[in-house]
Design a protein around this motif. Structure first.
Motif, PDB file in Angstrom:
ATOM      1  N   ARG A 288       3.703   9.477 -15.260  1.00 33.92           N
ATOM      2  CA  ARG A 288       2.479   9.833 -14.402  1.00 33.92           C
ATOM      3  C   ARG A 288       1.114   9.485 -15.067  1.00 33.92           C
ATOM      4  O   ARG A 288       0.288   9.138 -14.171  1.00 33.92           O
ATOM      5  N   GLY A 289       1.024   9.318 -16.411  1.00 35.35           N
ATOM      6  CA  GLY A 289      -0.184   9.071 -16.953  1.00 35.35           C
ATOM      7  C   GLY A 289      -0.621   7.731 -16.862  1.00 35.35           C
ATOM      8  O   GLY A 289      -1.705   7.358 -17.098  1.00 35.35           O
ATOM      9  N   TYR A 290       0.265   6.837 -16.170  1.00 38.79           N
ATOM     10  CA  TYR A 290       0.288   5.354 -16.173  1.00 38.79           C
ATOM     11  C   TYR A 290      -0.510   5.087 -14.715  1.00 38.79           C
ATOM     12  O   TYR A 290      -0.899   3.874 -14.348  1.00 38.79           O
ATOM     13  N   VAL A 291      -0.490   6.067 -13.979  1.00 38.26           N
ATOM     14  CA  VAL A 291      -0.809   5.825 -12.406  1.00 38.26           C
ATOM     15  C   VAL A 291      -1.980   6.880 -12.122  1.00 38.26           C
ATOM     16  O   VAL A 291      -1.638   7.895 -12.457  1.00 38.26           O
ATOM     17  N   LYS A 292      -2.907   6.089 -11.559  1.00 38.84           N
ATOM     18  CA  LYS A 292      -4.187   7.050 -11.115  1.00 38.84           C
ATOM     19  C   LYS A 292      -4.731   6.697  -9.420  1.00 38.84           C
ATOM     20  O   LYS A 292      -4.236   5.641  -9.300  1.00 38.84           O
ATOM     21  N   ASN A 293      -5.296   7.456  -9.003  1.00 40.72           N
ATOM     22  CA  ASN A 293      -5.730   7.444  -7.786  1.00 40.72           C
ATOM     23  C   ASN A 293      -6.683   6.081  -7.845  1.00 40.72           C
ATOM     24  O   ASN A 293      -7.493   5.926  -8.720  1.00 40.72           O
ATOM     25  N   ASN A 294      -6.629   5.525  -6.461  1.00 44.04           N
ATOM     26  CA  ASN A 294      -7.394   4.285  -6.574  1.00 44.04           C
ATOM     27  C   ASN A 294      -7.077   2.859  -7.482  1.00 44.04           C
ATOM     28  O   ASN A 294      -7.852   2.054  -7.628  1.00 44.04           O
ATOM     29  N   GLN A 295      -5.977   3.159  -8.024  1.00 46.36           N
ATOM     30  CA  GLN A 295      -5.576   1.891  -8.769  1.00 46.36           C
ATOM     31  C   GLN A 295      -4.723   1.088  -8.134  1.00 46.36           C
ATOM     32  O   GLN A 295      -4.050   1.433  -7.290  1.00 46.36           O
ATOM     33  N   ASN A 296      -4.736  -0.257  -8.165  1.00 41.43           N
ATOM     34  CA  ASN A 296      -4.359  -1.361  -7.852  1.00 41.43           C
ATOM     35  C   ASN A 296      -2.875  -1.445  -8.398  1.00 41.43           C
ATOM     36  O   ASN A 296      -2.442  -1.223  -9.706  1.00 41.43           O
ATOM     37  N   VAL A 297      -1.852  -1.754  -7.621  1.00 41.50           N
ATOM     38  CA  VAL A 297      -0.384  -1.621  -7.988  1.00 41.50           C
ATOM     39  C   VAL A 297       0.021  -3.265  -7.048  1.00 41.50           C
ATOM     40  O   VAL A 297      -0.167  -3.153  -6.012  1.00 41.50           O
ATOM     41  N   GLN A 298       0.719  -3.974  -7.858  1.00 41.54           N
ATOM     42  CA  GLN A 298       1.270  -5.117  -7.390  1.00 41.54           C
ATOM     43  C   GLN A 298       2.642  -4.974  -6.705  1.00 41.54           C
ATOM     44  O   GLN A 298       3.508  -4.302  -7.210  1.00 41.54           O
ATOM     45  N   LEU A 299       2.861  -5.273  -5.566  1.00 44.40           N
ATOM     46  CA  LEU A 299       4.120  -5.258  -4.686  1.00 44.40           C
ATOM     47  C   LEU A 299       4.816  -6.459  -4.398  1.00 44.40           C
ATOM     48  O   LEU A 299       4.003  -7.381  -3.801  1.00 44.40           O
ATOM     49  N   VAL A 300       6.039  -6.479  -4.739  1.00 42.97           N
ATOM     50  CA  VAL A 300       6.944  -7.850  -4.563  1.00 42.97           C
ATOM     51  C   VAL A 300       7.885  -7.368  -3.561  1.00 42.97           C
ATOM     52  O   VAL A 300       8.727  -6.623  -3.688  1.00 42.97           O
TER      53      VAL A 300
END
Length: 310
Positions: free
Chosen positions: A169-181
């Motif tokens: 959970r420490g690697y994901v924050k609100n308003n963070q960009n994530v790439q979807l494939v």
């Protein structure tokens, strides 16, 4: 005199046989000893490159909000203006219901009083924008007040839900960009919107809501691959994976480094992140001139004799 000639002939034959025996072994053992000791190898050098350490997780497309279209009176469905899969806009006419009283009385009231203009038909309109994902009744069906007629998935509530192991959970924050494939290779940039307030008791994963903006409509229940970045190295020293050797338990790692054109020595290393076919080398500090064996290194002993081939 006769014995003297026989004696000379015997000595001559003995001398010829001795010369032949001494020269043959020297010829046989001369050239193979040096070539057999050298192992043909190819070499490479370190590279300064950018490396990214990431993890791939599954994300499923969902409509978080669905509008239930219900009958507003007891009666018969007179008209159905939608089909499954159709997109409807807010306020669009989708159903009409004629009450059972109007169906029984017919036009009797209008015959008695032409100004009354009684029809007994109720119109039902869409409460929001979305896609018709379920249609429960067709024209002519009798329905009761409050009965479900259709389900409209709210387009504004479309998102991907990523299952994140709680320890990450420490690697994901609100308003963070994530790439979807997506299946097929299409890539989208998603934004972390919110987190579910509960975790799955078995898998210990938490649902993370990812909002996307796509020009093409995406169906529900599509499984995509979400890539979470753990660390980034803009400039780091790396080698090809084939250059790195390890023991059976993969607790020790080393490379075969050339100390001269014909000798390779075993050099212990400390690995960093791995990306594709590259491995980050944390220690020791190699120079750009160092030559590392990349092929033919498996099974080489320390200070092995090698021969560099192109």
């Amino acid at each position: 005199m006769k014995f003297k000639h026989i004696y000379l002939a015997a000595c001559l034959l003995t001398l010829l046989y001795s010369c032949k025996g001494n020269t043959q072994p020297a010829h046989d053992t001369g050239g193979d000893a040096g070539s057999a000791a050298q192992t043909p190898v190819t070499v490479t050098s370190i590279a300064d490159s950018a490396m990214v350490d990431y993890i791939d997780l599954s994300a499923i497309s969902v409509f978080q909000q669905k509008n239930i279209v219900k009958a507003n009176a007891n009666g018969y469905i007179q008209k159905v203006n939608i089909l499954p899969g159709h997109y409807v806009s807010k306020g669009e006419f989708i159903f009409s219901i004629k009450t059972k009283e109007a169906q029984s009385i017919g036009n009797s009231i209008n015959v008695l009083d032409t100004t009354f203009k009684f029809s007994g038909v109720n119109k039902i309109k869409a409460a929001g924008n979305g896609y018709v994902t379920q249609l429960n009744h067709q024209q002519g069906d009798y329905v009761q007040d409050g009965e479900q007629l259709a389900v409209i998935s709210d387009r504004a509530s479309f998102a991907f839900v990523m299952q994140l192991p709680y320890e990450l959970r420490g690697y994901v924050k609100n308003n963070q960009n994530v790439q979807l494939v997506l299946p097929g290779g299409e890539k989208l940039t998603a934004l972390v919107s919110s987190s579910m307030p509960a975790v799955d008791s078995l898998s210990q994963t938490q649902g993370i809501v990812l909002k996307v903006n796509s020009t093409n409509p995406i169906p529900e229940n599509l499984v995509a691959k979400a890539r979470i970045i753990k660390s980034i190295r803009p400039h780091t020293v790396s080698l090809p994976k084939s250059a790195v050797l390890s023991n059976e338990t993969q607790t020790e790692f080393w490379v075969m480094k050339l100390i001269n054109p014909t000798t390779a020595v075993k050099t212990g290393i400390t690995k960093g992140i791995e990306t594709g076919d590259r491995v980050e080398i944390l220690t020791p500090k190699f120079s750009a001139n160092d030559k590392i064996v990349i092929t033919g290194n498996y099974g080489l002993a320390d200070t092995a004799k090698v021969k560099i081939v192109e």
